[in-house]
Design a protein around this motif. Structure first.
Motif, PDB file in Angstrom:
ATOM      1  N   PRO A 183       4.961   5.052   4.442  1.00  8.67           N
ATOM      2  CA  PRO A 183       3.888   5.315   3.441  1.00  8.67           C
ATOM      3  C   PRO A 183       4.922   4.782   1.801  1.00  8.67           C
ATOM      4  O   PRO A 183       5.794   5.218   1.995  1.00  8.67           O
ATOM      5  N   ASP A 188      -1.135   7.142   0.894  1.00 10.67           N
ATOM      6  CA  ASP A 188      -0.909   6.569   2.577  1.00 10.67           C
ATOM      7  C   ASP A 188      -0.858   7.683   3.379  1.00 10.67           C
ATOM      8  O   ASP A 188      -1.108   7.688   4.501  1.00 10.67           O
ATOM      9  N   GLU A 191      -3.157   8.848   6.375  1.00  9.75           N
ATOM     10  CA  GLU A 191      -3.345   8.028   7.638  1.00  9.75           C
ATOM     11  C   GLU A 191      -2.144   8.640   8.433  1.00  9.75           C
ATOM     12  O   GLU A 191      -2.043   8.052   9.506  1.00  9.75           O
ATOM     13  N   HIS A 192      -1.374   9.473   8.120  1.00 13.63           N
ATOM     14  CA  HIS A 192      -0.266  10.084   8.836  1.00 13.63           C
ATOM     15  C   HIS A 192      -0.397  11.478   9.463  1.00 13.63           C
ATOM     16  O   HIS A 192      -1.097  12.117   9.328  1.00 13.63           O
TER      17      HIS A 192
END
Length: 306
Positions: A183, A188, A191-192
């Motif tokens: 990331p 970001d 999305e993890h």
């Protein structure tokens, strides 16, 4: 006219304090090297003397009744007075005896354990008990002599000091980042996958460092143990939020988005009646000096060495 309290035996009070500190009659009997029935009989004699029950038996051990709490505090005053007299007449402060230090699992295992060996070497007659607890430890009820916490405990007769701070941040394994990408900005992180605490088992909000850094994280693995979280993240389960001292274990975890970080305070607390005792004072001063010495490491400004 004499009453039962006029026949109070100091030895029974000493036994009562040991029962309180062991939280069981069996533990007290083991420490005193006497039978279970002897401890029970003398405890019952003390309860008759003071005119009421001093403890309640629960699945978690013995709990003090209101009368027991009052009796414990008075017994500790006598004990402290005897200890002070012993120190006065010997004209020296001997660091000997047992000190129970309670704190969280992570800082106990990853930071304090190996460093307390130095203190043991310095004072061979000092017995250190390091207790881990996921909740607030009440030093006022003699659950420990010292409590190292990430917040200032509330309570009467507490001697609490802010002794330092540490940084928290995000970490992940190289394998996880290669598989899921690194990331580059906070957005970001949606999305993890993450590793964190089991929400309903969290008893201290001060350990919710992940939720402080990542709102509504997608949890892939959760545990009430910080150590389990570390090893799961090291194996690639997801991104984990950890205190800076966790890096001392060198599990190969890599910092993620270092600009996202938090900070926690470190407080040392003792009961006011115990804080002056040589053995308690020695442990307290050692931990304070230790945290001060490692200030830059704890704040992430210097590397950890083993």
């Amino acid at each position: 006219m004499a009453t039962a309290i006029d026949h109070l035996d100091w030895d029974d009070l000493k036994l009562f304090l040991i029962v309180v500190r062991c939280k069981s009659v069996t533990g007290a009997a083991r420490e005193l090297k006497v039978s279970h029935s002897t401890v029970s009989r003398r405890l019952a004699r003390l309860e008759y003397t003071v005119g009421g029950a001093l403890v309640e038996r629960t699945r978690d051990g013995l709990l003090l009744t209101p009368a027991g709490l009052v009796t414990m505090r008075r017994a500790e005053e006598i004990e402290n007075g005897v200890n002070a007299l012993r120190s006065d007449v010997s004209n020296r402060d001997e660091v000997r005896g047992t000190v129970r230090l309670a704190t969280m699992e992570g800082i106990a295992t990853l930071y304090l354990s190996e460093r307390l060996v130095e203190l043991s070497s310095r004072y061979p007659d000092l017995d250190i008990e390091l207790v881990t607890s996921p909740q607030t430890v009440r030093v006022a009820r003699r659950e420990a002599d010292l409590f190292l916490s990430f917040f200032k405990p509330h309570g009467t007769a507490l001697d609490s000091q802010l002794i330092g701070r540490f940084k928290t941040g995000l970490f992940a394994s190289q394998a996880y980042l290669e598989r899921n990408g690194v990331p580059s900005q906070a957005a970001d992180l949606r999305e993890h996958r993450f590793v964190g605490y089991i929400e309903e088992l969290v008893q201290l909000e001060s350990v919710l460092w992940l939720e402080e850094l990542v709102p509504a994280p997608t949890i892939a693995f959760s545990s009430n143990s910080m150590m389990s979280q570390m090893f799961a993240a090291s194996a690639g389960a997801g991104i984990v939020a950890l205190p800076e001292f966790a890096r001392s274990l060198k599990l190969g975890l890599i910092p993620v988005l270092e600009e996202l970080s938090g900070e926690r305070e470190i407080w040392m607390s003792a009961h006011q009646d115990l804080a002056y005792l040589p053995r308690v004072r020695a442990v307290k001063q050692f931990v304070k000096t230790l945290v001060r010495r490692d200030e830059q490491r704890l704040l992430g400004n210097a590397p950890w060495s083993r």
